[in-house]
Design an enzyme around this catalytic site. Structure first.
Site, PDB file in Angstrom:
ATOM      1  N   SER A  21       0.806  -1.186   0.009  1.00 33.03           N
ATOM      2  CA  SER A  21       0.004  -0.108  -0.045  1.00 33.03           C
ATOM      3  C   SER A  21       0.752   1.230  -0.001  1.00 33.03           C
ATOM      4  O   SER A  21       0.558   2.282  -0.756  1.00 33.03           O
ATOM      5  CB  SER A  21      -0.765  -0.038   1.207  1.00 33.03           C
ATOM      6  N   GLU A  22       1.870   1.341   0.936  1.00 36.13           N
ATOM      7  CA  GLU A  22       2.997   2.422   0.880  1.00 36.13           C
ATOM      8  C   GLU A  22       4.090   1.913   1.399  1.00 36.13           C
ATOM      9  O   GLU A  22       4.305   0.783   2.159  1.00 36.13           O
ATOM     10  CB  GLU A  22       2.404   3.403   1.858  1.00 36.13           C
ATOM     11  N   THR A  23       5.134   2.451   0.699  1.00 35.26           N
ATOM     12  CA  THR A  23       6.645   2.048   1.112  1.00 35.26           C
ATOM     13  C   THR A  23       7.000   3.375   2.023  1.00 35.26           C
ATOM     14  O   THR A  23       6.956   4.295   1.237  1.00 35.26           O
ATOM     15  CB  THR A  23       7.408   1.571   0.051  1.00 35.26           C
ATOM     16  N   HIS A  50      -0.369   3.939   8.497  1.00 35.13           N
ATOM     17  CA  HIS A  50       0.337   2.717   8.994  1.00 35.13           C
ATOM     18  C   HIS A  50       1.777   2.618   8.556  1.00 35.13           C
ATOM     19  O   HIS A  50       2.436   1.925   9.425  1.00 35.13           O
ATOM     20  CB  HIS A  50      -0.632   1.484   8.307  1.00 35.13           C
TER      21      HIS A  50
END
Length: 241
Positions: A21-23, A50
């Site tokens: 989803s995100e790095t 998160h």
């Protein structure tokens, strides 16, 4: 964690390869302060909960920042803090207050004609309150329609059917490459003030009812929202440049 190339293209390529989803990318400034950026598989985003929680957890669990009980992250949304609690981490994020708005045609089409109770929008997302928790859980939105929205995405929410939670939500971010996010702290920066007006309270227990699901503890304090959660390290590796 440190010494990443100052090259947005390279950072984006890494995030696409990770396909999460995100790095999160961290660069140490000193004194418990870090520069923090977040990338989805297709673009950089302004705010992410998160991945910030995970960043703080990694810094503490690996011993890199063990001497600091509170970390400061310099981000596109200003300075965010993470505070180490007994069994959780408390993030201090900006409130993203939503306002009523007209529903874009794509939003109604994405809901397959389901009529929302209300439509709101803040600088990040559209927020649609649905008639029931069942409607939120059963929704199978049209992601192609959501992708055309002039926003990061669409958050759907309702009051909880149980006394365990105050409200539930799901988050669809097709415009930034995520059809559905699993747990989204940043979306709750808008959901907390939204539900404060309806429930007459400033402290909430919220459930994100995605396929994996997640629980968030929220506290509104002025123009900030405190978000408590937990993290676990499941994979360690070495990134070769």
């Amino acid at each position: 964690m440190n010494d990443f190339p100052d090259d947005d293209r390279w950072l984006q390529q890494v995030a696409a390869e990770m396909n999460l989803s995100e790095t999160a990318f961290l660069t140490e400034i000193g004194g418990g302060q870090y520069r923090l950026r977040w990338f989805t598989p297709v673009e950089e985003v302004d705010l992410c909960g998160h991945a910030t929680l995970a960043s703080a957890h990694v810094l503490w669990q690996t011993g890199v920042a063990h001497q600091y009980a509170q970390l400061h992250f310099h981000t596109l949304s200003g300075i965010l803090t993470a505070k180490r609690m007994d069994s959780s981490i408390e993030l201090n994020f900006p409130v993203e207050t939503p306002s009523p708005c007209d529903a874009p045609a794509q939003l109604i089409a994405a809901l397959h004609g389901l009529q929302p109770v209300t439509i709101y929008k803040n600088r990040l997302d559209y927020i649609a309150e649905l008639p029931s928790e069942t409607a939120v859980r059963d929704l199978r939105p049209d992601f192609l329609q959501i992708k055309q929205l002039p926003a990061r995405g669409l958050v759907v929410t309702s009051r909880s059917d149980t006394e365990d939670f105050d409200f539930v939500a799901r988050c669809f971010f097709s415009p930034v490459g995520l059809d559905e996010d699993l747990v989204t702290g940043s979306a709750h920066c808008g959901l907390a003030p939204y539900w404060k007006d309806r429930l007459g309270k400033s402290s909430f227990r919220a459930a994100q009812v995605s396929s994996r699901g997640g629980t968030l503890h929220l506290q509104l304090t002025g123009d900030r929202v405190l978000i408590r959660g937990q993290a676990v390290i499941v994979v360690k590796g070495l990134l070769l440049k």
